[in-house]
Design a protein around this motif. Structure first.
Motif, mmCIF file in Angstrom:
data_model
loop_
_atom_site.group_PDB
_atom_site.id
_atom_site.type_symbol
_atom_site.label_atom_id
_atom_site.label_comp_id
_atom_site.label_asym_id
_atom_site.label_seq_id
_atom_site.Cartn_x
_atom_site.Cartn_y
_atom_site.Cartn_z
ATOM 1 N N LEU A 1 0.830 -1.207 0.000
ATOM 2 C CA LEU A 1 0.000 0.000 0.000
ATOM 3 C C LEU A 1 0.860 1.251 0.000
ATOM 4 C CD1 LEU A 1 -3.013 -0.620 2.412
ATOM 5 C CD2 LEU A 1 -2.891 -0.894 -0.074
ATOM 6 N N ALA A 2 2.027 1.181 0.660
ATOM 7 C CA ALA A 2 2.905 2.351 0.731
ATOM 8 C C ALA A 2 3.414 2.761 -0.644
ATOM 9 C CB ALA A 2 4.078 2.070 1.665
ATOM 10 N N MET A 3 3.467 1.810 -1.588
ATOM 11 C CA MET A 3 3.953 2.166 -2.920
ATOM 12 C C MET A 3 2.890 2.909 -3.727
ATOM 13 S SD MET A 3 4.059 -1.527 -4.857
ATOM 14 C CE MET A 3 2.556 -2.344 -5.431
ATOM 15 N N THR A 4 1.685 3.024 -3.173
ATOM 16 C CA THR A 4 0.639 3.872 -3.746
ATOM 17 C C THR A 4 0.496 5.092 -2.843
ATOM 18 O OG1 THR A 4 -1.264 3.004 -2.501
ATOM 19 C CG2 THR A 4 -0.525 1.730 -4.418
ATOM 20 N N SER A 5 -0.534 5.883 -3.071
ATOM 21 C CA SER A 5 -0.754 7.068 -2.229
ATOM 22 C C SER A 5 -1.938 6.885 -1.276
ATOM 23 C CB SER A 5 -0.999 8.295 -3.116
ATOM 24 O OG SER A 5 -2.172 8.104 -3.912
ATOM 25 N N VAL A 6 -2.506 5.668 -1.207
ATOM 26 C CA VAL A 6 -3.760 5.494 -0.474
ATOM 27 C C VAL A 6 -3.596 5.682 1.032
ATOM 28 C CG1 VAL A 6 -4.742 4.003 -2.251
ATOM 29 C CG2 VAL A 6 -3.517 2.975 -0.305
ATOM 30 N N LEU A 7 -2.370 5.485 1.566
ATOM 31 C CA LEU A 7 -2.135 5.654 3.001
ATOM 32 C C LEU A 7 -1.672 7.062 3.364
ATOM 33 C CD1 LEU A 7 -0.346 2.349 4.118
ATOM 34 C CD2 LEU A 7 -2.690 3.070 4.627
ATOM 35 N N ASN A 8 -1.490 7.909 2.376
ATOM 36 C CA ASN A 8 -0.969 9.251 2.659
ATOM 37 C C ASN A 8 -1.860 9.976 3.653
ATOM 38 O OD1 ASN A 8 0.921 8.580 0.778
ATOM 39 N ND2 ASN A 8 0.464 10.251 -0.646
ATOM 40 N N GLY A 9 -1.238 10.489 4.719
ATOM 41 C CA GLY A 9 -1.966 11.206 5.755
ATOM 42 C C GLY A 9 -2.612 10.319 6.794
ATOM 43 N N ARG A 10 -2.587 8.995 6.606
ATOM 44 C CA ARG A 10 -3.186 8.055 7.548
ATOM 45 C C ARG A 10 -2.133 7.522 8.524
ATOM 46 N NH1 ARG A 10 -8.651 8.612 7.415
ATOM 47 N NH2 ARG A 10 -9.448 8.492 5.282
ATOM 48 N N LYS A 11 -2.574 7.201 9.728
ATOM 49 C CA LYS A 11 -1.713 6.488 10.666
ATOM 50 C C LYS A 11 -1.618 5.033 10.216
ATOM 51 C CE LYS A 11 -2.827 9.369 14.672
ATOM 52 N NZ LYS A 11 -3.409 9.405 16.044
ATOM 53 N N ALA A 12 -0.407 4.491 10.262
ATOM 54 C CA ALA A 12 -0.202 3.119 9.802
ATOM 55 C C ALA A 12 1.025 2.534 10.474
ATOM 56 C CB ALA A 12 -0.036 3.080 8.281
ATOM 57 N N THR A 13 1.081 1.202 10.498
ATOM 58 C CA THR A 13 2.250 0.527 11.041
ATOM 59 C C THR A 13 2.586 -0.667 10.178
ATOM 60 O OG1 THR A 13 3.295 -0.176 13.117
ATOM 61 C CG2 THR A 13 1.088 -1.064 12.642
ATOM 62 N N THR A 14 3.674 -1.356 10.537
ATOM 63 C CA THR A 14 4.141 -2.506 9.761
ATOM 64 C C THR A 14 5.087 -3.311 10.643
ATOM 65 O OG1 THR A 14 5.150 -3.176 7.660
ATOM 66 C CG2 THR A 14 6.087 -1.244 8.754
#
Length: 237
Positions: free
Chosen positions: A146-159
């Protein structure tokens, strides 16, 4: 129209003895994989698989989510047969030649993500599939896809915390959480490494059906659930 002509032509060749029964089975399975659809009225979970996916990333969440009432889970892949990192293979129900309406898109991680981040057709498929998914759930380095797209931009996320620097280097625009077992922001549920996906899946059961249902599945599977998203013993420094 072309698919019907293909099936008809293949059937004629089989009848004439030009295609062996095993080849016929392969044709039938490819056709069924490319045209598979969810059953009406079910809670629809679509799980992406790819060569060298991490087994527990997929099957841990599938075990928990699959016990929810009225749930249907299908695997989607670029090819019909997919090999896990540990070796066992799975058969895809549908192919990434299409996108599908679903309630939850599940994306596992694994060593295969290291090369898939450069897969431009997959990137475009993910953008289109995310748009058709009510929610998206990533496990481990599945977040990298997902990080290689822009869909998580501005969202909180972890890995996965052992791969944290690599995943976060792919896109600086998400609000990366260095200490979190899982994070739910907007339509995206992202989780930490491997077994964290199973914990996050039980959280999702609780989110949809309440604590009693999550506890029922936890007991049924005899799983020691880490139910605290901030209890992250592998947090990135």
């Amino acid at each position: 129209m072309q698919r019907r002509q293909f099936i008809k032509g293949a059937s004629m060749l089989v009848a004439a003895g030009a295609i062996a029964p095993l080849a016929q089975a392969n044709i039938n399975s490819q056709v069924s994989a490319s045209t598979a659809a969810f059953t009406s009225g079910k809670y629809r979970i679509l799980a992406l698989v790819f060569d060298d996916y991490e087994t527990l990333d997929l099957h841990g969440p599938v075990e928990m989510l699959g016990h929810m009432p009225n749930t249907e889970i299908k695997l989607v892949a670029a090819t019909e047969i997919v090999r896990s990192y540990q070796g066992p293979r799975v058969v895809a129900d549908c192919l990434t030649t299409n996108t599908y309406d679903c309630d939850l898109l599940l994306i596992p991680g694994g060593m295969g993500t290291r090369t898939l981040i450069n897969d431009l057709p997959l990137r475009q498929w993910l953008i289109e599939q995310v748009a058709r998914s009510q929610n998206v759930f990533t496990v481990c380095t599945g977040t990298a896809l997902l990080a290689m797209t822009s869909v998580l931009n501005g969202r909180k996320a972890t890995t996965n915390k052992m791969a944290f620097q690599w995943v976060t280097s792919l896109n600086a625009n998400p609000q990366w959480q260095a200490k979190a077992r899982w994070v739910f922001d907007g339509k995206f549920l992202t989780s930490s490494g491997v077994s964290a996906g199973t914990d996050a899946a039980l959280f999702w059961v609780k989110h949809l059906h309440g604590a009693a249902e999550a506890q029922r599945i936890q007991t049924l599977t005899e799983y020691d659930w880490n139910a605290d998203p901030l209890n992250d013993p592998y947090a990135a420094a």
